[in-house]
Design an enzyme around this catalytic site. Sequence first.
Site, PDB file in Angstrom:
ATOM      1  N   PRO A   9      11.889  47.937 -24.636  1.00  0.00           N
ATOM      2  CA  PRO A   9      11.859  48.137 -23.273  1.00  0.00           C
ATOM      3  C   PRO A   9      11.466  47.043 -22.385  1.00  0.00           C
ATOM      4  O   PRO A   9      10.248  46.535 -22.520  1.00  0.00           O
ATOM      5  CB  PRO A   9      11.086  49.451 -23.078  1.00  0.00           C
ATOM      6  CG  PRO A   9      11.141  49.998 -24.457  1.00  0.00           C
ATOM      7  CD  PRO A   9      11.382  49.021 -25.369  1.00  0.00           C
ATOM      8  N   ASN A  10      11.960  46.689 -21.240  1.00  0.00           N
ATOM      9  CA  ASN A  10      11.517  45.721 -20.061  1.00  0.00           C
ATOM     10  C   ASN A  10      11.855  44.366 -20.536  1.00  0.00           C
ATOM     11  O   ASN A  10      11.760  43.647 -19.684  1.00  0.00           O
ATOM     12  CB  ASN A  10      10.198  46.101 -19.818  1.00  0.00           C
ATOM     13  CG  ASN A  10       9.975  47.480 -19.161  1.00  0.00           C
ATOM     14  OD1 ASN A  10      10.625  47.834 -18.139  1.00  0.00           O
ATOM     15  ND2 ASN A  10       8.971  48.164 -19.720  1.00  0.00           N
ATOM     16  N   ARG A  17       9.903  38.876 -15.125  1.00  0.00           N
ATOM     17  CA  ARG A  17       8.928  39.790 -15.297  1.00  0.00           C
ATOM     18  C   ARG A  17       7.498  38.882 -15.681  1.00  0.00           C
ATOM     19  O   ARG A  17       7.415  38.309 -16.773  1.00  0.00           O
ATOM     20  CB  ARG A  17       9.229  40.556 -16.427  1.00  0.00           C
ATOM     21  CG  ARG A  17       8.067  41.730 -17.145  1.00  0.00           C
ATOM     22  CD  ARG A  17       8.549  42.463 -18.246  1.00  0.00           C
ATOM     23  NE  ARG A  17       7.338  43.038 -18.660  1.00  0.00           N
ATOM     24  CZ  ARG A  17       7.007  43.618 -19.942  1.00  0.00           C
ATOM     25  NH1 ARG A  17       7.970  43.428 -20.894  1.00  0.00           N
ATOM     26  NH2 ARG A  17       6.222  44.640 -20.258  1.00  0.00           N
ATOM     27  N   TYR A  22       4.539  36.452 -19.691  1.00  0.00           N
ATOM     28  CA  TYR A  22       5.894  36.335 -20.745  1.00  0.00           C
ATOM     29  C   TYR A  22       6.438  35.170 -20.565  1.00  0.00           C
ATOM     30  O   TYR A  22       7.678  34.973 -21.501  1.00  0.00           O
ATOM     31  CB  TYR A  22       6.611  37.530 -20.355  1.00  0.00           C
ATOM     32  CG  TYR A  22       5.823  38.979 -20.737  1.00  0.00           C
ATOM     33  CD1 TYR A  22       5.280  39.378 -22.122  1.00  0.00           C
ATOM     34  CD2 TYR A  22       5.531  39.632 -19.430  1.00  0.00           C
ATOM     35  CE1 TYR A  22       4.675  40.444 -22.165  1.00  0.00           C
ATOM     36  CE2 TYR A  22       4.785  41.066 -19.746  1.00  0.00           C
ATOM     37  CZ  TYR A  22       4.426  41.468 -21.179  1.00  0.00           C
ATOM     38  OH  TYR A  22       3.728  42.446 -21.183  1.00  0.00           O
ATOM     39  N   ASN A  73      10.627  42.665 -31.401  1.00  0.00           N
ATOM     40  CA  ASN A  73       9.537  43.005 -30.148  1.00  0.00           C
ATOM     41  C   ASN A  73       9.825  44.431 -29.710  1.00  0.00           C
ATOM     42  O   ASN A  73      10.490  44.766 -28.835  1.00  0.00           O
ATOM     43  CB  ASN A  73       9.945  42.080 -28.994  1.00  0.00           C
ATOM     44  CG  ASN A  73       8.784  41.966 -28.197  1.00  0.00           C
ATOM     45  OD1 ASN A  73       8.017  42.823 -28.078  1.00  0.00           O
ATOM     46  ND2 ASN A  73       8.281  40.824 -27.483  1.00  0.00           N
ATOM     47  N   ALA A  76       6.450  47.912 -25.181  1.00  0.00           N
ATOM     48  CA  ALA A  76       5.535  49.197 -25.143  1.00  0.00           C
ATOM     49  C   ALA A  76       5.409  50.290 -26.255  1.00  0.00           C
ATOM     50  O   ALA A  76       4.705  51.158 -26.381  1.00  0.00           O
ATOM     51  CB  ALA A  76       5.740  49.819 -23.631  1.00  0.00           C
ATOM     52  N   GLU A  97       7.407  41.718 -36.687  1.00  0.00           N
ATOM     53  CA  GLU A  97       7.060  42.383 -35.162  1.00  0.00           C
ATOM     54  C   GLU A  97       6.497  40.895 -34.437  1.00  0.00           C
ATOM     55  O   GLU A  97       5.554  40.673 -34.902  1.00  0.00           O
ATOM     56  CB  GLU A  97       5.895  43.292 -35.303  1.00  0.00           C
ATOM     57  CG  GLU A  97       5.538  43.684 -33.914  1.00  0.00           C
ATOM     58  CD  GLU A  97       4.232  44.829 -34.067  1.00  0.00           C
ATOM     59  OE1 GLU A  97       4.250  45.477 -35.019  1.00  0.00           O
ATOM     60  OE2 GLU A  97       3.424  44.636 -33.127  1.00  0.00           O
ATOM     61  N   HIS A  99       5.498  39.538 -30.449  1.00  0.00           N
ATOM     62  CA  HIS A  99       5.156  39.873 -29.083  1.00  0.00           C
ATOM     63  C   HIS A  99       4.843  38.323 -28.366  1.00  0.00           C
ATOM     64  O   HIS A  99       4.280  37.506 -29.287  1.00  0.00           O
ATOM     65  CB  HIS A  99       3.947  40.366 -29.087  1.00  0.00           C
ATOM     66  CG  HIS A  99       3.836  41.723 -29.584  1.00  0.00           C
ATOM     67  ND1 HIS A  99       4.453  42.802 -29.143  1.00  0.00           N
ATOM     68  CD2 HIS A  99       3.399  42.304 -31.081  1.00  0.00           C
ATOM     69  CE1 HIS A  99       4.413  43.885 -29.710  1.00  0.00           C
ATOM     70  NE2 HIS A  99       3.740  43.759 -31.205  1.00  0.00           N
ATOM     71  N   ARG A 106      -5.476  41.345 -24.914  1.00  0.00           N
ATOM     72  CA  ARG A 106      -5.097  41.858 -23.568  1.00  0.00           C
ATOM     73  C   ARG A 106      -5.672  43.280 -23.639  1.00  0.00           C
ATOM     74  O   ARG A 106      -6.915  43.589 -24.340  1.00  0.00           O
ATOM     75  CB  ARG A 106      -3.423  41.753 -23.466  1.00  0.00           C
ATOM     76  CG  ARG A 106      -2.922  40.567 -23.455  1.00  0.00           C
ATOM     77  CD  ARG A 106      -1.585  40.854 -23.071  1.00  0.00           C
ATOM     78  NE  ARG A 106      -1.077  40.998 -21.793  1.00  0.00           N
ATOM     79  CZ  ARG A 106       0.164  41.754 -21.720  1.00  0.00           C
ATOM     80  NH1 ARG A 106       1.027  41.638 -22.431  1.00  0.00           N
ATOM     81  NH2 ARG A 106       0.273  42.368 -20.399  1.00  0.00           N
TER      82      ARG A 106
HETATM   83  C1  DQA Z   1       5.006  42.680 -25.306  1.00  0.00           C
HETATM   84  C2  DQA Z   1       3.531  42.962 -25.348  1.00  0.00           C
HETATM   85  C3  DQA Z   1       3.485  44.540 -24.967  1.00  0.00           C
HETATM   86  O1  DQA Z   1       2.331  45.066 -25.041  1.00  0.00           O
HETATM   87  C4  DQA Z   1       4.214  44.861 -23.565  1.00  0.00           C
HETATM   88  O2  DQA Z   1       4.431  46.173 -23.325  1.00  0.00           O
HETATM   89  C5  DQA Z   1       5.624  44.393 -23.564  1.00  0.00           C
HETATM   90  C6  DQA Z   1       6.049  42.842 -24.245  1.00  0.00           C
HETATM   91  C7  DQA Z   1       5.028  41.023 -25.755  1.00  0.00           C
HETATM   92  O3  DQA Z   1       6.186  40.743 -25.913  1.00  0.00           O
HETATM   93  O4  DQA Z   1       4.063  40.440 -25.194  1.00  0.00           O
HETATM   94  O5  DQA Z   1       6.546  44.717 -22.955  1.00  0.00           O
HETATM   95  O6  DQA Z   1       5.562  43.371 -26.651  1.00  0.00           O
END
Ligand code: DQA
Length: 148
Positions: A9-10, A17, A22, A73, A76, A97, A99, A106
């Site tokens: 998501p996102n 964003r 990011y 990735n 959330a 995984e 990020h 964070r």
């Molecule tokens: C993320 C970190 C997550 O906490 C966040 O919700 C994201 C992006 C990252 O790539 O740093 O959407 O996965």
Amino acid sequence: MKLLIINGPNLNRLGERDPAIYGTMTLAELEQRIGARAAELGAETSYFQSNHEGVLVDWLQANGPSATGIVINPAALTTYGLSLRDCLLDMGVPTVEVHLSHIHAREPWRRESVIAPVCVAQVTGMGWRGYLAAVDYLVDITNKEGAA
Ligand code: DQA
């Protein structure tokens, strides 16, 4: 060798964003860089992004069985995506995984991952380079296992 590159998501909004966290690279540019590295290493890649956990599970069920590695990735969904976790476990494919941001530096809730225990590794805080590190690693362990 076939790698699945999955973003949750996102992450479709990468580039716009919160660039301070990011980065400024869009998802399309990121996928292009991943594809270039994978091609150098002789691996094929398939890409998928969704804002919906069930849609990610459907795609994984359809594509996971023929894959040799997964880079995900979970965004959330990291903290509560139990159906995503169960699906990754069920696929039985080495998964990393990733990020972009350093989740351990964070908010505390971002550090909790229900996904990490079903992965072979977690890469965090290396920005877009983390995806390339994950690809390198998956190709390397796949080659070594094949040679063993
Ligand atoms: C993320 C970190 C997550 O906490 C966040 O919700 C994201 C992006 C990252 O790539 O740093 O959407 O996965």
